[in-house]
Design a protein around this motif. Structure first.
Motif, PDB file in Angstrom:
ATOM      1  N   ASP A  42      -1.826  16.438  12.525  1.00 23.70           N
ATOM      2  CA  ASP A  42      -1.597  17.891  12.519  1.00 23.70           C
ATOM      3  C   ASP A  42      -0.708  18.315  11.350  1.00 23.70           C
ATOM      4  OD1 ASP A  42      -2.997  17.983  14.856  1.00 23.70           O
ATOM      5  OD2 ASP A  42      -1.231  18.086  16.159  1.00 23.70           O
ATOM      6  N   PHE A  43       0.025  17.344  10.800  1.00 25.63           N
ATOM      7  CA  PHE A  43       0.969  17.650   9.718  1.00 25.63           C
ATOM      8  C   PHE A  43       0.507  17.112   8.369  1.00 25.63           C
ATOM      9  CE2 PHE A  43       3.317  17.752  13.657  1.00 25.63           C
ATOM     10  CZ  PHE A  43       4.096  18.889  13.529  1.00 25.63           C
ATOM     11  N   ASN A  44      -0.286  16.033   8.412  1.00 23.39           N
ATOM     12  CA  ASN A  44      -0.793  15.432   7.188  1.00 23.39           C
ATOM     13  C   ASN A  44      -2.245  15.044   7.449  1.00 23.39           C
ATOM     14  OD1 ASN A  44      -1.524  13.816   5.058  1.00 23.39           O
ATOM     15  ND2 ASN A  44       0.137  12.319   5.283  1.00 23.39           N
ATOM     16  N   PRO A  45      -3.183  15.689   6.743  1.00 21.53           N
ATOM     17  CA  PRO A  45      -4.605  15.400   7.014  1.00 21.53           C
ATOM     18  C   PRO A  45      -4.953  13.935   6.784  1.00 21.53           C
ATOM     19  CG  PRO A  45      -4.331  16.689   4.997  1.00 21.53           C
ATOM     20  CD  PRO A  45      -2.988  16.661   5.667  1.00 21.53           C
ATOM     21  N   LEU A  46      -4.108  13.230   6.026  1.00 21.40           N
ATOM     22  CA  LEU A  46      -4.381  11.814   5.760  1.00 21.40           C
ATOM     23  C   LEU A  46      -3.893  10.929   6.904  1.00 21.40           C
ATOM     24  CD1 LEU A  46      -3.317  11.878   2.008  1.00 21.40           C
ATOM     25  CD2 LEU A  46      -5.617  12.138   2.971  1.00 21.40           C
ATOM     26  N   GLY A  47      -3.164  11.544   7.854  1.00 27.51           N
ATOM     27  CA  GLY A  47      -2.723  10.792   9.034  1.00 27.51           C
ATOM     28  C   GLY A  47      -1.666   9.749   8.745  1.00 27.51           C
ATOM     29  N   LYS A  48      -0.936   9.916   7.651  1.00 27.74           N
ATOM     30  CA  LYS A  48       0.059   8.905   7.274  1.00 27.74           C
ATOM     31  C   LYS A  48       1.473   9.462   7.329  1.00 27.74           C
ATOM     32  CE  LYS A  48      -2.934   6.288   4.213  1.00 27.74           C
ATOM     33  NZ  LYS A  48      -3.018   5.547   2.956  1.00 27.74           N
ATOM     34  N   VAL A  49       2.402   8.557   7.575  1.00 27.96           N
ATOM     35  CA  VAL A  49       3.821   8.906   7.485  1.00 27.96           C
ATOM     36  C   VAL A  49       4.397   8.219   6.255  1.00 27.96           C
ATOM     37  CG1 VAL A  49       4.125   9.261   9.939  1.00 27.96           C
ATOM     38  CG2 VAL A  49       4.433   6.953   9.041  1.00 27.96           C
ATOM     39  N   PRO A  50       5.453   8.809   5.681  1.00 27.78           N
ATOM     40  CA  PRO A  50       6.254   9.940   6.124  1.00 27.78           C
ATOM     41  C   PRO A  50       5.635  11.305   5.818  1.00 27.78           C
ATOM     42  CG  PRO A  50       7.083   9.135   4.019  1.00 27.78           C
ATOM     43  CD  PRO A  50       5.971   8.212   4.425  1.00 27.78           C
ATOM     44  N   VAL A  51       6.039  12.286   6.679  1.00 25.65           N
ATOM     45  CA  VAL A  51       5.774  13.690   6.393  1.00 25.65           C
ATOM     46  C   VAL A  51       7.111  14.419   6.474  1.00 25.65           C
ATOM     47  CG1 VAL A  51       4.546  15.780   7.076  1.00 25.65           C
ATOM     48  CG2 VAL A  51       3.523  13.538   7.547  1.00 25.65           C
ATOM     49  N   TRP A  52       7.356  15.284   5.522  1.00 26.43           N
ATOM     50  CA  TRP A  52       8.574  16.102   5.513  1.00 26.43           C
ATOM     51  C   TRP A  52       8.177  17.537   5.834  1.00 26.43           C
ATOM     52  CZ3 TRP A  52      13.624  14.643   5.004  1.00 26.43           C
ATOM     53  CH2 TRP A  52      14.571  15.662   4.810  1.00 26.43           C
ATOM     54  N   VAL A  53       8.833  18.143   6.831  1.00 26.34           N
ATOM     55  CA  VAL A  53       8.533  19.529   7.176  1.00 26.34           C
ATOM     56  C   VAL A  53       9.667  20.405   6.644  1.00 26.34           C
ATOM     57  CG1 VAL A  53       7.922  21.140   9.029  1.00 26.34           C
ATOM     58  CG2 VAL A  53       7.421  18.678   9.297  1.00 26.34           C
TER      59      VAL A  53
END
Ligand code: GSF
Length: 202
Positions: A42-53
């Motif tokens: 829902d936050f990164n279409p690539l489905g990977k972490v890290p994500v920074w909001v």
């Protein structure tokens, strides 16, 4: 601001260390992208972490984009030089360290498949990249205190996260004996609270 990630990912660890070295406040949201109930896509279409909001809800990925952003928003303890050449050399170190992690993570995933479905050729190919990468990091470090000389930078953070990941997932690799200078660098990094506080768990 939020950081979405797992506690085992070397890329997430890199972001956590940069944020801590720069005294940037954020909320850590633990999410394992492999789990059934992960929210990461829902936050990164690539489905990977890290994500920074960011404050306005805009999301940033991947780790190299995030750390560049973090270094730019706070003047405290810059981890990247401003001058073009030293700056790009730091990013070269980061690309090499991250690339070793990519190869290591692919090996880890391949070895989780049923024995009959694993590809020994694929594992050998990734191992080749991993060892070649370690060799070049060791040669480039030589007898320097830090990766790019006398100043601690993102290069050291990226290399430290990679070495920590290898120690965590592949204790049998024994990179410390093959590359004593990388081993010394890692021990020096592990004295920093930001590294001590982010040792992979899981
Ligand atoms: C790599 C992120 C990555 O592979 C970055 O952020 O620097 N170039 C990216 N993350 C892994 C976890 S890990 O191996 O650290 C990930 O989220 N994998 C989930 C998937 O579906 O590939």
């Amino acid at each position: 601001m939020q950081l979405i990630g797992s506690l085992t990912s070397p890329f997430v660890r890199k972001v956590r260390i940069v944020a801590a070295e720069k005294y940037i406040d954020y909320e850590l949201v633990v999410d394992v992208p492999w789990s059934e109930d992960t929210q990461v896509p829902d936050f990164n279409p690539l489905g990977k972490v890290p994500v920074w909001v960011m404050e306005d809800g805009k999301t940033l990925f991947d780790s190299r984009v995030i750390v560049e952003y973090l270094d730019s928003i706070s003047p405290a303890g810059h981890v990247m030089p401003k001058e073009p050449r030293p700056r790009i050399l730091v990013k070269r170190w980061e690309a090499l360290a991250d690339g070793i992690c990519d190869a290591a993570a692919l090996i880890f995933m391949e070895k989780k498949r049923p024995a009959g479905q694993q590809s020994p050729d694929w594992i050998r190919r990734q191992l080749g990249k991993l060892h070649a990468g370690l060799r070049v990091m060791s040669e480039d470090l030589g007898q320097l205190n830090w990766c790019t000389g006398e100043v601690f930078t993102l290069a050291d953070i990226a290399v430290g996260c990679t070495l920590g990941y290898l120690e965590f997932r592949f204790p049998e690799l024994d990179w410390r004996r093959a590359h004593p200078n990388l081993s010394e660098l890692f021990d020096r990094l592990m004295q920093r609270p930001t590294f001590k506080d982010t040792v992979p768990v899981g």
